[in-house]
Design a protein around this motif. Structure first.
Motif, PDB file in Angstrom:
ATOM      1  N   ALA A  64      78.501 -22.169  -8.969  1.00 38.03           N
ATOM      2  CA  ALA A  64      77.055 -22.605  -8.179  1.00 38.03           C
ATOM      3  C   ALA A  64      77.363 -23.294  -7.257  1.00 38.03           C
ATOM      4  O   ALA A  64      77.696 -23.373  -6.019  1.00 38.03           O
ATOM      5  N   PHE A  65      77.211 -24.822  -7.621  1.00 39.50           N
ATOM      6  CA  PHE A  65      77.208 -26.178  -6.556  1.00 39.50           C
ATOM      7  C   PHE A  65      77.571 -27.066  -7.419  1.00 39.50           C
ATOM      8  O   PHE A  65      77.518 -27.090  -8.767  1.00 39.50           O
ATOM      9  N   ASP A  66      77.865 -28.321  -6.708  1.00 46.50           N
ATOM     10  CA  ASP A  66      78.118 -29.633  -7.752  1.00 46.50           C
ATOM     11  C   ASP A  66      76.827 -30.060  -8.342  1.00 46.50           C
ATOM     12  O   ASP A  66      75.714 -30.545  -7.868  1.00 46.50           O
ATOM     13  N   LEU A  67      76.721 -29.698  -9.816  1.00 47.51           N
ATOM     14  CA  LEU A  67      75.398 -29.778 -10.390  1.00 47.51           C
ATOM     15  C   LEU A  67      75.251 -31.212 -10.736  1.00 47.51           C
ATOM     16  O   LEU A  67      74.080 -31.555 -11.216  1.00 47.51           O
ATOM     17  N   LYS A  68      76.219 -32.336 -10.662  1.00 49.56           N
ATOM     18  CA  LYS A  68      75.888 -33.529 -11.050  1.00 49.56           C
ATOM     19  C   LYS A  68      75.273 -33.737 -12.388  1.00 49.56           C
ATOM     20  O   LYS A  68      74.451 -34.566 -12.656  1.00 49.56           O
ATOM     21  N   LEU A  69      76.004 -32.922 -13.362  1.00 49.62           N
ATOM     22  CA  LEU A  69      75.279 -33.025 -14.809  1.00 49.62           C
ATOM     23  C   LEU A  69      75.491 -34.347 -15.482  1.00 49.62           C
ATOM     24  O   LEU A  69      74.847 -34.628 -16.489  1.00 49.62           O
ATOM     25  N   ASP A  70      76.485 -34.784 -15.004  1.00 52.71           N
ATOM     26  CA  ASP A  70      76.721 -36.423 -15.887  1.00 52.71           C
ATOM     27  C   ASP A  70      75.760 -37.380 -15.366  1.00 52.71           C
ATOM     28  O   ASP A  70      75.560 -38.249 -16.178  1.00 52.71           O
TER      29      ASP A  70
END
Length: 394
Positions: free
Chosen positions: A338-344
């Motif tokens: 997808a893309f950089d989800l920045k889940l952290d």
């Protein structure tokens, strides 16, 4: 030179050898000639380097031709031997890599091939409003698996193919992704706006593009279905929003989730109306074993997903968080798909504040969607795909 070979040479000169023995002696003589030629070449090279090369004896041109022929034959034999050796190494490497690839992707519960498919599928579902992908996989010989599938949207009651997706995995590392869109324009992710952007306090409700999107929807003829992205007047829980669609002749298909003030700049995330079930969500409902031959058998198992009520927001939110944890664990694959989800950054916010919705993708008859213009909880609209009638009234 052995006594046996001396005796064979004498009998060879006298013509007393059999054809097989004669051929053997000739082969040995050819070897000796080749060895002698190579020795002469090496010694001649050393003498040339020392500036002591003697004049070549050209008194016997036939012997020189025979010498060159033997040398050429020896070179070709060496080349053919090297080629066969390289081919054998390549075949062994291919077999070993095929076995290693099969073992790597077929182990685990679920196996890695199914796990990576689930991660890619979930990453697309979370980041692409009203888009899903059905993936097939193909194992290659050299530690690679190719995932390919169609990107689909729900427009009305139909699943419409809008593009093709492909991605390669080298063991556990993602590489190579290709998306080919079949629509006139590439679908946009940024189709929702936050409540404070859509309707400032004390101002009349306004649209992302004032009146234009509603006017376009109004001009569409009867007998068409459409996809529309609605921004909301405030943040809603999933259960609250589903309740608002309870008696409407349309279907919500994707929900945009608020993950903090900068979530829009990171790219929107959300979840589809139907939960993204994973391997451990499916429950085995039946199993049959059919014997084949003396030792063979065929095992057939049936599985079912958990039941979901149309107004159940809790199970959808729990499934969304579970999916985010999966994507966080395999963030390299998810971000590549997808893309950089920045889940952290996003997951801690959701754990502290809960799942709150600020937008919803909806599909249904165009004139039914137009009625939402009168709803106070709708703050803005962005019109999506339109198709001819394919709807069954709710």
């Amino acid at each position: 030179m052995t006594e046996r070979f001396k005796r064979q040479l004498k009998e060879y000169a006298e013509g007393k050898l059999s054809d097989e023995e004669k051929a053997e002696v000739e082969r040995e003589l050819e070897k000796m000639e080749a060895y002698q030629a190579y020795l002469d070449e090496v010694m001649g090279e050393e003498k040339r380097l020392a500036g002591q090369e003697p004049p070549q004896d050209r008194s016997d041109p036939q012997a020189a031709r025979r010498e060159r022929k033997i040398i050429r034959k020896g070179k070709w034999r060496a080349r053919i031997g090297n080629a066969f050796m390289a081919l054998a190494i390549f075949i062994v490497f291919s077999i070993v890599s095929s076995v290693v690839t099969a073992l790597f992707f077929s182990t685990g519960t679920p196996n890695r091939m199914e796990l990576y498919r689930d991660i890619i599928r979930s990453a697309i579902a979370v980041t692409q409003p009203n888009i899903s992908v059905n993936l097939s996989s193909h194992t290659n010989a050299y530690y690679n698996v190719d995932y390919k599938g169609q990107l689909n949207k729900q427009i009305g009651d139909a699943r419409i193919n809008i593009g093709d997706f492909s991605m390669n995995m080298f063991l556990g590392l993602p590489r190579g992704k290709d998306i080919i869109w079949r629509t006139e324009t590439e679908p946009q992710n940024y189709v929702f706006i936050y409540p404070d952007q859509a309707q400032p306090p004390g101002e009349k409700k306004r649209n992302m593009e004032p009146a234009a999107e509603w006017a376009t929807l109004d001009k569409l003829p009867e007998g068409t279905v459409a996809e529309a992205f609605f921004s909301l007047d405030r943040f809603y829980s999933t259960g609250e929003l589903l309740k608002l669609f309870e008696d409407k002749n349309m279907s919500p298909v994707w929900f945009a989730v608020y993950t903090g003030e900068d979530s829009g700049s990171l790219g929107p995330i959300g979840f589809p109306y139907y939960p993204m079930w994973h391997h451990d969500d499916w429950k085995m409902t039946d199993e049959t074993v059919e014997k084949r031959g003396i030792l063979g058998k065929v095992v057939t198992r049936g599985y079912s997903a958990p039941p979901v009520d149309s107004l159940d927001g809790t199970i959808r939110e729990e499934n969304f968080m579970k999916t985010l944890y999966l994507l966080q664990k395999y963030k390299r694959i998810a971000n590549h798909a997808a893309f950089d989800l920045k889940l952290d950054e996003r997951i801690p916010y959701l754990e502290e504040n809960g799942v709150k919705l600020y937008g919803v993708a909806v599909t249904g008859p165009t004139k039914e969607l137009l009625k939402l213009q009168r709803e106070d909880w709708i703050a803005a609209i962005r019109l999506g795909e339109v198709r001819l009638w394919n709807w069954s009234d709710r």
